[in-house]
Write a protein that holds these residues in place. Structure first.
Motif, short mmCIF file in Angstrom:
data_model
loop_
_atom_site.label_atom_id
_atom_site.label_comp_id
_atom_site.label_asym_id
_atom_site.label_seq_id
_atom_site.Cartn_x
_atom_site.Cartn_y
_atom_site.Cartn_z
N SER A 3 0.78 -1.26 -0.01
CA SER A 3 -0.07 -0.17 -0.26
C SER A 3 0.86 1.23 -0.05
N GLN A 5 0.33 5.85 0.45
CA GLN A 5 -0.54 6.79 0.70
C GLN A 5 -0.15 7.94 -0.07
N THR A 314 -13.96 8.36 2.49
CA THR A 314 -13.48 6.81 2.95
C THR A 314 -13.07 5.97 1.89
N PRO A 315 -13.91 5.80 0.80
CA PRO A 315 -13.41 4.98 -0.35
C PRO A 315 -12.08 5.77 -0.78
N ARG A 317 -9.65 6.95 0.59
CA ARG A 317 -8.60 6.37 1.42
C ARG A 317 -8.38 4.86 1.17
N GLU A 318 -9.69 4.13 1.45
CA GLU A 318 -9.44 2.47 1.51
C GLU A 318 -8.99 2.08 0.14
N LYS A 319 -9.73 2.51 -0.86
CA LYS A 319 -9.44 1.92 -2.51
C LYS A 319 -8.25 2.38 -2.95
N GLY A 321 -5.98 4.93 -1.37
CA GLY A 321 -4.70 5.40 -0.67
C GLY A 321 -4.65 6.91 -0.77
#
Ligand SMILES: *Cc1c(COP(=O)(O)O)cnc(C)c1O
Length: 384
Positions: A3, A5, A314-315, A317-319, A321
């Motif tokens: 991952s 970010q 949220t998506p 970040r989660e999907k 980064g």
């Protein structure tokens, strides 16, 4: 799983590898000659960034500690401060004043707008007995993505004796700020914004007029006593143990800013702003701030009707980064904020916009993928 970010936050901001490396240096004695050299070098570099010949003080605390130091050292209980607020960080100045028994007179402008220098001039003209001891305002209001015209606001003060205290925590090095030429008495900065460092340092520039006020100021303070900091600084020290590693990082950050030049850094931030705004407009989303007052550090985007900021954040970040920020204060539930200050480059913006397009597509809000990226690329290409 691998991952990565992409931090598109209005603080903390990404830390460049050069700075990470500089901060990994072995410990030194903060009462020794190496520290004296470090502090001297850092202070000189900071004076250049603040555009001041005046004294600069580095404190070990987050930006809010710098704001608190400004209130505690320049205002006394019962004094009146005029707080010119255009968002949530203006609100923070109000709360700090109240905590210190300082009377906070509020001049508020709606979220998304800049402060009107004429209104400030009018209010000060009414203050015949000069009861206003200080004017507190933000250079860049991070909650709304609005840049104040600090030069005009300083001019609006005219010859009123109130100190002008400017929170430039998210503005310094991202937008033009001339401490001496604009006659700013106190300017506050923080490490985790355009200075590209982790959180933990606040910096204040203080001119002679402000020092004279501090010398007489009877307000309570101990850790954040600027007079104590000045006294130690004259010996190449700090009153208490400083965040030495962050100062190693700051020395490197100042070198990087020298290499890029201050004007270069400001131009880069303006380019990031223009790329983000072009991309968002191409998606048909609304921006909170008008072009004329748009911040080079952060852009607040209104969320489409029926959607909450977290539905996008949220998506992202989660999907993908991609880390963006939510709203604050009055616009907490109606905007998300894309930070573009510090160590942020065009490709970070292109990646962020591409991920945003995918998230909006998944929400059924955008059907033409690529339009935001294309609009931002066009802006980038124009600057050559
Ligand atoms: C980030 C910021 C602050 C300070 O916040 P800390 O979290 O205490 O570092 C203050 N004012 C503005 C305008 C900011 O952007």
């Amino acid at each position: 799983m691998l991952s990565k970010q992409i931090l598109l936050l209005p603080g903390p901001t990404p830390v460049p590898p050069r700075i990470v490396q500089a901060m990994a240096a072995p410990a030194i004695n903060h009462r020794g000659p190496e520290f004296k050299e470090l502090l001297t070098e850092v202070n000189q570099g900071l004076q250049e960034v603040f555009c001041t010949k005046g004294e600069v003080i580095v404190l070990t605390c987050s930006g809010t500690g710098g704001m608190e130091a400004a209130v505690a050292n320049f205002l006394e209980p019962g004094d009146k401060a005029l707080i010119v607020t255009i968002g949530a960080f203006g609100g923070r100045f109000i709360k700090i004043c109240q905590a210190f028994g300082v009377e906070a007179e509020i001049m508020a402008f709606p979220y998304g707008q800049a402060a009107d220098p004429n209104r400030l001039a009018e209010r000060l003209a009414e203050d015949k007995n000069k009861t206003i001891k200080a004017i507190l305002l933000q250079h860049n209001e991070t909650s709304t993505g609005v840049l104040n015209d600090v030069r005009a606001l300083s001019q609006a003060r005219g010859d009123h004796p109130a100190l002008l205290i400017v929170d430039s925590i998210s503005g310094l090095a991202a937008a033009e700020l001339q401490t001496d030429a604009w006659d700013l008495d106190v300017v506050i900065a923080g490490s985790q914004k355009a200075l590209m460092l982790p959180p933990g340092l606040a910096v204040l520039s203080i001119n002679e007029r402000a020092w004279r006020v501090a010398e007489k100021c009877a307000n309570k303070r101990y850790y954040l006593d600027l007079l104590a900091a000045r006294k130690s600084k004259d010996k190449g020290q700090t009153p208490y143990t400083p965040a030495v590693s962050l100062l190693f990082g700051l020395r490197e950050s100042l070198k990087m800013l020298q290499e890029e030049t201050l004007a270069g850094s400001q131009a880069r931030h303006a380019l990031m702003r223009d790329m983000v705004r072009a991309g968002i407009k191409a998606l048909g989303l609304e921006l909170l701030a008008a072009d004329e007052v748009a911040s080079p550090s952060v852009t607040a985007v209104k969320v489409p009707a029926g959607i909450k900021p977290k539905d996008i954040i949220t998506p992202l970040r989660e999907k993908y980064g991609v880390v963006v920020a939510g709203g604050q204060g009055d616009v907490k539930d109606s905007v998300f904020r894309i930070g573009h200050l510090g160590y942020v480059l065009p490709t970070d913006i292109l990646a962020g916009l591409a991920a945003l397009e995918m998230v909006l597509d998944e929400l059924g809000l955008v059907r033409a993928e690529g339009v935001a990226v294309a609009a931002a690329q066009k802006v980038l290409r124009k600057t050559g």
